[in-house]
Write an enzyme that holds these catalytic residues in place. Sequence first.
Site, mmCIF file in Angstrom:
data_model
loop_
_atom_site.group_PDB
_atom_site.id
_atom_site.type_symbol
_atom_site.label_atom_id
_atom_site.label_comp_id
_atom_site.label_asym_id
_atom_site.label_seq_id
_atom_site.Cartn_x
_atom_site.Cartn_y
_atom_site.Cartn_z
ATOM 1 N N CYS A 80 -3.053 -0.891 -7.535
ATOM 2 C CA CYS A 80 -2.279 -0.245 -6.460
ATOM 3 C C CYS A 80 -0.778 -0.531 -6.615
ATOM 4 O O CYS A 80 -0.156 0.014 -7.520
ATOM 5 C CB CYS A 80 -2.845 -0.661 -5.103
ATOM 6 S SG CYS A 80 -2.439 0.509 -3.813
ATOM 7 N N HIS A 170 -8.471 -0.472 -5.220
ATOM 8 C CA HIS A 170 -8.596 -1.936 -5.139
ATOM 9 C C HIS A 170 -10.023 -2.377 -5.460
ATOM 10 O O HIS A 170 -10.819 -2.564 -4.524
ATOM 11 C CB HIS A 170 -8.293 -2.399 -3.708
ATOM 12 C CG HIS A 170 -6.883 -2.257 -3.289
ATOM 13 N ND1 HIS A 170 -5.938 -3.239 -3.477
ATOM 14 C CD2 HIS A 170 -6.232 -1.243 -2.671
ATOM 15 C CE1 HIS A 170 -4.776 -2.849 -2.987
ATOM 16 N NE2 HIS A 170 -4.928 -1.635 -2.504
ATOM 17 N N GLU A 172 -10.906 -5.230 -6.118
ATOM 18 C CA GLU A 172 -11.056 -6.583 -5.542
ATOM 19 C C GLU A 172 -11.432 -6.537 -4.063
ATOM 20 O O GLU A 172 -11.776 -7.564 -3.479
ATOM 21 C CB GLU A 172 -9.772 -7.401 -5.769
ATOM 22 C CG GLU A 172 -8.592 -7.094 -4.861
ATOM 23 C CD GLU A 172 -7.842 -5.801 -5.214
ATOM 24 O OE1 GLU A 172 -8.298 -5.045 -6.101
ATOM 25 O OE2 GLU A 172 -6.801 -5.548 -4.579
HETATM 26 N N1 GLN Z 1 2.014 1.750 -0.739
HETATM 27 C C1 GLN Z 1 2.175 0.555 -1.526
HETATM 28 C C2 GLN Z 1 3.385 0.652 -2.445
HETATM 29 O O1 GLN Z 1 3.990 1.646 -2.507
HETATM 30 C C3 GLN Z 1 0.936 0.264 -2.332
HETATM 31 C C4 GLN Z 1 -0.214 -0.039 -1.407
HETATM 32 C C5 GLN Z 1 -1.178 -1.037 -1.921
HETATM 33 O O2 GLN Z 1 -0.908 -1.785 -2.874
HETATM 34 N N2 GLN Z 1 -2.313 -1.113 -1.279
HETATM 35 O O3 GLN Z 1 3.694 -0.275 -3.117
#
Ligand code: GLN
Length: 191
Positions: A80, A170, A172
């Site tokens: 992410c 994710h 995890e």
């Molecule tokens: N929206 C976050 C970002 O732009 C990422 C979200 C996340 O890691 N769950 O960094």
Amino acid sequence: MKIGVLALQGAFEEHIKMLSQLNAESIELRQLKDLQQDLDGIIIPGGESTVISKLLDDLNMREALLNKINNEKLPVFGTCAGLIMMSQNTEDPKAVPLGLMECTAKRNAYGRQLGSFSTTAEFDGIGGIPMVFIRAPYIKEASKNVDILSTVDGKIVAARQGRFLATAFHPELTDNTCVHKYFLDMITESK
Ligand code: GLN
């Protein structure tokens, strides 16, 4: 196997739990001196890429982290916000990426209504796995050197370039350890 988990902000504890289920040791990377330790790989967790980017600079860790990854040819796995940090381009001057993978990450890419969702989709080399997306990015553009491992609704949500692995979701936050196992296998293969 010793994995350095970048622990500046975000969901790093969940990665540590997952690694311990797979009998891999975790080292929290919180400050510059933590990067002096011997590591076999690095995980960059989810969180907020703008915050992770700022903290890397404030704590003077960015260059040392990049040197360690490049000089020691360390495998890296980002989830992410970690995917955003691994890209070459985030289209946001506040999220300065590490530029490990030849791709552009689109941040907060699913709009407000689909801010968070779960699905099951195919991951190349693993099969169908549960995927949890939280204000997730996707990979908007990737060079031909990037292997696409998974797509959801036509968007790239997992990719690999050599020893670098990134997922928009994710793993995890599920109880499925397959993607972490895939990363540990990448490390074993790279040795
Ligand atoms: N929206 C976050 C970002 O732009 C990422 C979200 C996340 O890691 N769950 O960094």
